[in-house]
Design a protein around this motif. Sequence first.
Motif, PDB file in Angstrom:
ATOM      1  N   PRO A  89       0.819  -1.229   0.000  1.00  0.00           N
ATOM      2  CA  PRO A  89       0.000   0.000   0.000  1.00  0.00           C
ATOM      3  C   PRO A  89       0.844   1.268   0.000  1.00  0.00           C
ATOM      4  O   PRO A  89       0.452   2.274  -0.594  1.00  0.00           O
ATOM      5  CB  PRO A  89      -0.833  -0.135   1.281  1.00  0.00           C
ATOM      6  CG  PRO A  89      -0.062  -1.079   2.153  1.00  0.00           C
ATOM      7  CD  PRO A  89       0.576  -2.043   1.212  1.00  0.00           C
ATOM      8  N   GLN A  90       2.011   1.228   0.658  1.00  0.00           N
ATOM      9  CA  GLN A  90       2.851   2.428   0.700  1.00  0.00           C
ATOM     10  C   GLN A  90       3.513   2.683  -0.654  1.00  0.00           C
ATOM     11  O   GLN A  90       3.725   3.831  -1.040  1.00  0.00           O
ATOM     12  CB  GLN A  90       3.910   2.282   1.807  1.00  0.00           C
ATOM     13  CG  GLN A  90       3.305   2.291   3.198  1.00  0.00           C
ATOM     14  CD  GLN A  90       4.291   1.858   4.267  1.00  0.00           C
ATOM     15  OE1 GLN A  90       5.123   0.978   4.048  1.00  0.00           O
ATOM     16  NE2 GLN A  90       4.210   2.476   5.426  1.00  0.00           N
ATOM     17  N   TRP A  91       3.819   1.610  -1.386  1.00  0.00           N
ATOM     18  CA  TRP A  91       4.343   1.770  -2.752  1.00  0.00           C
ATOM     19  C   TRP A  91       3.274   2.404  -3.640  1.00  0.00           C
ATOM     20  O   TRP A  91       3.570   3.280  -4.452  1.00  0.00           O
ATOM     21  CB  TRP A  91       4.762   0.409  -3.307  1.00  0.00           C
ATOM     22  CG  TRP A  91       5.225   0.441  -4.734  1.00  0.00           C
ATOM     23  CD1 TRP A  91       4.475   0.248  -5.850  1.00  0.00           C
ATOM     24  CD2 TRP A  91       6.557   0.707  -5.193  1.00  0.00           C
ATOM     25  NE1 TRP A  91       5.239   0.362  -6.977  1.00  0.00           N
ATOM     26  CE2 TRP A  91       6.526   0.648  -6.609  1.00  0.00           C
ATOM     27  CE3 TRP A  91       7.768   0.977  -4.556  1.00  0.00           C
ATOM     28  CZ2 TRP A  91       7.653   0.841  -7.390  1.00  0.00           C
ATOM     29  CZ3 TRP A  91       8.896   1.182  -5.333  1.00  0.00           C
ATOM     30  CH2 TRP A  91       8.836   1.120  -6.733  1.00  0.00           C
ATOM     31  N   MET A  92       2.042   1.966  -3.478  1.00  0.00           N
ATOM     32  CA  MET A  92       0.944   2.525  -4.271  1.00  0.00           C
ATOM     33  C   MET A  92       0.764   4.009  -3.969  1.00  0.00           C
ATOM     34  O   MET A  92       0.532   4.823  -4.866  1.00  0.00           O
ATOM     35  CB  MET A  92      -0.345   1.744  -3.985  1.00  0.00           C
ATOM     36  CG  MET A  92      -0.296   0.295  -4.468  1.00  0.00           C
ATOM     37  SD  MET A  92      -1.567  -0.766  -3.720  1.00  0.00           S
ATOM     38  CE  MET A  92      -3.055   0.087  -4.239  1.00  0.00           C
ATOM     39  N   ALA A  93       0.891   4.366  -2.676  1.00  0.00           N
ATOM     40  CA  ALA A  93       0.757   5.777  -2.298  1.00  0.00           C
ATOM     41  C   ALA A  93       1.924   6.591  -2.835  1.00  0.00           C
ATOM     42  O   ALA A  93       1.761   7.741  -3.261  1.00  0.00           O
ATOM     43  CB  ALA A  93       0.673   5.899  -0.778  1.00  0.00           C
ATOM     44  N   LEU A  94       3.137   6.008  -2.829  1.00  0.00           N
ATOM     45  CA  LEU A  94       4.330   6.715  -3.296  1.00  0.00           C
ATOM     46  C   LEU A  94       4.284   6.954  -4.795  1.00  0.00           C
ATOM     47  O   LEU A  94       4.616   8.047  -5.275  1.00  0.00           O
ATOM     48  CB  LEU A  94       5.574   5.906  -2.935  1.00  0.00           C
ATOM     49  CG  LEU A  94       6.917   6.454  -3.447  1.00  0.00           C
ATOM     50  CD1 LEU A  94       7.276   7.746  -2.705  1.00  0.00           C
ATOM     51  CD2 LEU A  94       8.022   5.414  -3.282  1.00  0.00           C
ATOM     52  N   THR A  95       3.885   5.942  -5.545  1.00  0.00           N
ATOM     53  CA  THR A  95       3.963   6.004  -7.006  1.00  0.00           C
ATOM     54  C   THR A  95       2.660   6.395  -7.679  1.00  0.00           C
ATOM     55  O   THR A  95       2.668   6.808  -8.839  1.00  0.00           O
ATOM     56  CB  THR A  95       4.399   4.643  -7.567  1.00  0.00           C
ATOM     57  OG1 THR A  95       3.373   3.665  -7.258  1.00  0.00           O
ATOM     58  CG2 THR A  95       5.717   4.209  -6.954  1.00  0.00           C
ATOM     59  N   GLY A  96       1.544   6.205  -6.973  1.00  0.00           N
ATOM     60  CA  GLY A  96       0.253   6.450  -7.607  1.00  0.00           C
ATOM     61  C   GLY A  96      -0.240   5.261  -8.406  1.00  0.00           C
ATOM     62  O   GLY A  96      -1.304   5.319  -9.031  1.00  0.00           O
ATOM     63  N   GLN A  97       0.510   4.144  -8.386  1.00  0.00           N
ATOM     64  CA  GLN A  97       0.071   2.948  -9.089  1.00  0.00           C
ATOM     65  C   GLN A  97      -1.106   2.304  -8.362  1.00  0.00           C
ATOM     66  O   GLN A  97      -1.193   2.342  -7.132  1.00  0.00           O
ATOM     67  CB  GLN A  97       1.209   1.926  -9.192  1.00  0.00           C
ATOM     68  CG  GLN A  97       2.281   2.261 -10.198  1.00  0.00           C
ATOM     69  CD  GLN A  97       3.264   1.109 -10.365  1.00  0.00           C
ATOM     70  OE1 GLN A  97       3.775   0.563  -9.378  1.00  0.00           O
ATOM     71  NE2 GLN A  97       3.544   0.730 -11.607  1.00  0.00           N
ATOM     72  N   SER A  98      -1.993   1.689  -9.120  1.00  0.00           N
ATOM     73  CA  SER A  98      -3.083   0.934  -8.523  1.00  0.00           C
ATOM     74  C   SER A  98      -2.584  -0.477  -8.198  1.00  0.00           C
ATOM     75  O   SER A  98      -1.489  -0.881  -8.627  1.00  0.00           O
ATOM     76  CB  SER A  98      -4.267   0.835  -9.487  1.00  0.00           C
ATOM     77  OG  SER A  98      -3.917   0.059 -10.627  1.00  0.00           O
ATOM     78  N   HIS A  99      -3.394  -1.229  -7.472  1.00  0.00           N
ATOM     79  CA  HIS A  99      -3.020  -2.597  -7.126  1.00  0.00           C
ATOM     80  C   HIS A  99      -2.837  -3.433  -8.384  1.00  0.00           C
ATOM     81  O   HIS A  99      -1.900  -4.229  -8.491  1.00  0.00           O
ATOM     82  CB  HIS A  99      -4.089  -3.221  -6.224  1.00  0.00           C
ATOM     83  CG  HIS A  99      -3.737  -4.592  -5.721  1.00  0.00           C
ATOM     84  ND1 HIS A  99      -4.072  -5.738  -6.407  1.00  0.00           N
ATOM     85  CD2 HIS A  99      -3.058  -4.988  -4.608  1.00  0.00           C
ATOM     86  CE1 HIS A  99      -3.624  -6.793  -5.728  1.00  0.00           C
ATOM     87  NE2 HIS A  99      -3.011  -6.372  -4.642  1.00  0.00           N
ATOM     88  N   ALA A 100      -3.706  -3.243  -9.360  1.00  0.00           N
ATOM     89  CA  ALA A 100      -3.622  -3.998 -10.605  1.00  0.00           C
ATOM     90  C   ALA A 100      -2.376  -3.611 -11.397  1.00  0.00           C
ATOM     91  O   ALA A 100      -1.720  -4.461 -12.000  1.00  0.00           O
ATOM     92  CB  ALA A 100      -4.876  -3.774 -11.440  1.00  0.00           C
ATOM     93  N   GLN A 101      -2.022  -2.341 -11.399  1.00  0.00           N
ATOM     94  CA  GLN A 101      -0.887  -1.870 -12.189  1.00  0.00           C
ATOM     95  C   GLN A 101       0.450  -2.401 -11.689  1.00  0.00           C
ATOM     96  O   GLN A 101       1.382  -2.578 -12.466  1.00  0.00           O
ATOM     97  CB  GLN A 101      -0.856  -0.331 -12.195  1.00  0.00           C
ATOM     98  CG  GLN A 101      -1.955   0.295 -13.029  1.00  0.00           C
ATOM     99  CD  GLN A 101      -1.984   1.809 -12.881  1.00  0.00           C
ATOM    100  OE1 GLN A 101      -1.625   2.357 -11.836  1.00  0.00           O
ATOM    101  NE2 GLN A 101      -2.442   2.494 -13.920  1.00  0.00           N
ATOM    102  N   MET A 102       0.564  -2.657 -10.397  1.00  0.00           N
ATOM    103  CA  MET A 102       1.866  -3.084  -9.863  1.00  0.00           C
ATOM    104  C   MET A 102       2.022  -4.595  -9.853  1.00  0.00           C
ATOM    105  O   MET A 102       3.096  -5.097  -9.509  1.00  0.00           O
ATOM    106  CB  MET A 102       2.049  -2.557  -8.435  1.00  0.00           C
ATOM    107  CG  MET A 102       1.195  -3.261  -7.410  1.00  0.00           C
ATOM    108  SD  MET A 102       1.582  -2.735  -5.730  1.00  0.00           S
ATOM    109  CE  MET A 102       0.624  -3.930  -4.790  1.00  0.00           C
ATOM    110  N   GLN A 103       0.988  -5.352 -10.248  1.00  0.00           N
ATOM    111  CA  GLN A 103       1.077  -6.807 -10.218  1.00  0.00           C
ATOM    112  C   GLN A 103       2.090  -7.333 -11.226  1.00  0.00           C
ATOM    113  O   GLN A 103       2.416  -6.678 -12.211  1.00  0.00           O
ATOM    114  CB  GLN A 103      -0.301  -7.423 -10.485  1.00  0.00           C
ATOM    115  CG  GLN A 103      -1.305  -7.177  -9.376  1.00  0.00           C
ATOM    116  CD  GLN A 103      -0.782  -7.607  -8.014  1.00  0.00           C
ATOM    117  OE1 GLN A 103      -0.472  -8.782  -7.803  1.00  0.00           O
ATOM    118  NE2 GLN A 103      -0.684  -6.670  -7.092  1.00  0.00           N
ATOM    119  N   GLY A 104       2.581  -8.559 -10.969  1.00  0.00           N
ATOM    120  CA  GLY A 104       3.615  -9.128 -11.824  1.00  0.00           C
ATOM    121  C   GLY A 104       4.869  -8.281 -11.750  1.00  0.00           C
ATOM    122  O   GLY A 104       5.428  -8.072 -10.689  1.00  0.00           O
ATOM    123  N   LEU A 105       5.296  -7.780 -12.902  1.00  0.00           N
ATOM    124  CA  LEU A 105       6.430  -6.862 -12.957  1.00  0.00           C
ATOM    125  C   LEU A 105       5.976  -5.442 -13.221  1.00  0.00           C
ATOM    126  O   LEU A 105       6.785  -4.578 -13.587  1.00  0.00           O
ATOM    127  CB  LEU A 105       7.418  -7.319 -14.048  1.00  0.00           C
ATOM    128  CG  LEU A 105       8.111  -8.668 -13.802  1.00  0.00           C
ATOM    129  CD1 LEU A 105       8.971  -9.038 -14.998  1.00  0.00           C
ATOM    130  CD2 LEU A 105       8.950  -8.619 -12.525  1.00  0.00           C
TER     131      LEU A 105
END
Length: 359
Positions: A172-188
């Motif tokens: 969740p903190q990576w998502m907050a830092l980058t603005g990526q959604s959960h789906a966007q950060m999946q896999g690579l």
Amino acid sequence: MRPQATTEAGAAPRGFSSRHYLKLIEDTGKVGFWSADLRSERLDASPGLYRILGLDPTTEMTFGFGLDMIHPEDQAAHGDQIAVLRSGQPVSREFRIIRPDRTQRWLLHHAEVMLGADGRPSQGMGVVFDVTAQHETMNALMQRHDRLNALIAATAAVFWVNKANGEPSEMPQWMALTGQSHAQMQGLGWLDAVHPDDRSRTLAAWTTAVEHTAPYNTDYRVLCADGIYRWFNARGAPVLNKDGSVREWVGVCLNVPGRTRYGASPPEAALQQKTVSTALADETLIPSQIRAARAITGLSKDDLAALANVSVSTLNRLEDPASAVRSRSDTLLAVRRALEEAGVAFIFEAGKKPGVREA
């Protein structure tokens, strides 16, 4: 014909009653029993219950006396237990008491009601467990959890948890830092937030760590949600099961704004990088040199990684002739200096294959 010394399978041996078994259970000091006529105030308590409550076994036990021992902060929620039983409902509660010696205990109370001939609640019986140890253990775990969270909040921008195969799990903190959604950060997908110039190196470091079940340590730039690239030092380690298999990966991303790993300011960092690149332009270590130097010095990968302040996964990559990822100049320089300080000299003669010898 002589009577048999044993009873049918499953039955208690002769000479032992249910009272013996209850005593055996109560002697653990963690269980007590009671029974009572719900139309009266007095109840019959077992020796185990007296021990849990910290009372003299000669003390006459009443419903009121027991309820008065409930912790003041738990009275409002749990002071109605006898009234609930008298209404015909069972009870299952967990609460604190304060014993006569002023010590506090956590109790788990289960009680049932039996109806009389008139169909109204008549008899009650219950079992009380001392669950103080469980609460103390849970409180200790929560305290450690809170301390860890405070440390992470003070030192790291991101705390992450990945699955055993290395794929993102809780970030969740990576998502907050980058603005990526959960789906966007999946896999690579999380690599999409890493600077294009750092992606191949970062992927190689992470892949090597996962394949070798080794600690992960690398630097890269992250495109933050505000549109600015910032440097981070990412570190992680595998959490292992008892059989040695990986349960999950945990790690942090440490914010190092405007600084390289060695602490130089941006202008100095550029100068340092230029100097390092020039120095190594004609003397770049090759994998066989590093392996030979470790053999001469007797250094393990863990030893060399510690001396050079790099990760084991980085050394695995440096010693792999098939690796397609070119390591940073400052990383090679750090490894070279560590090996030279350990007693080797690297040979770079024109027209000859690079070598190594004892200094």
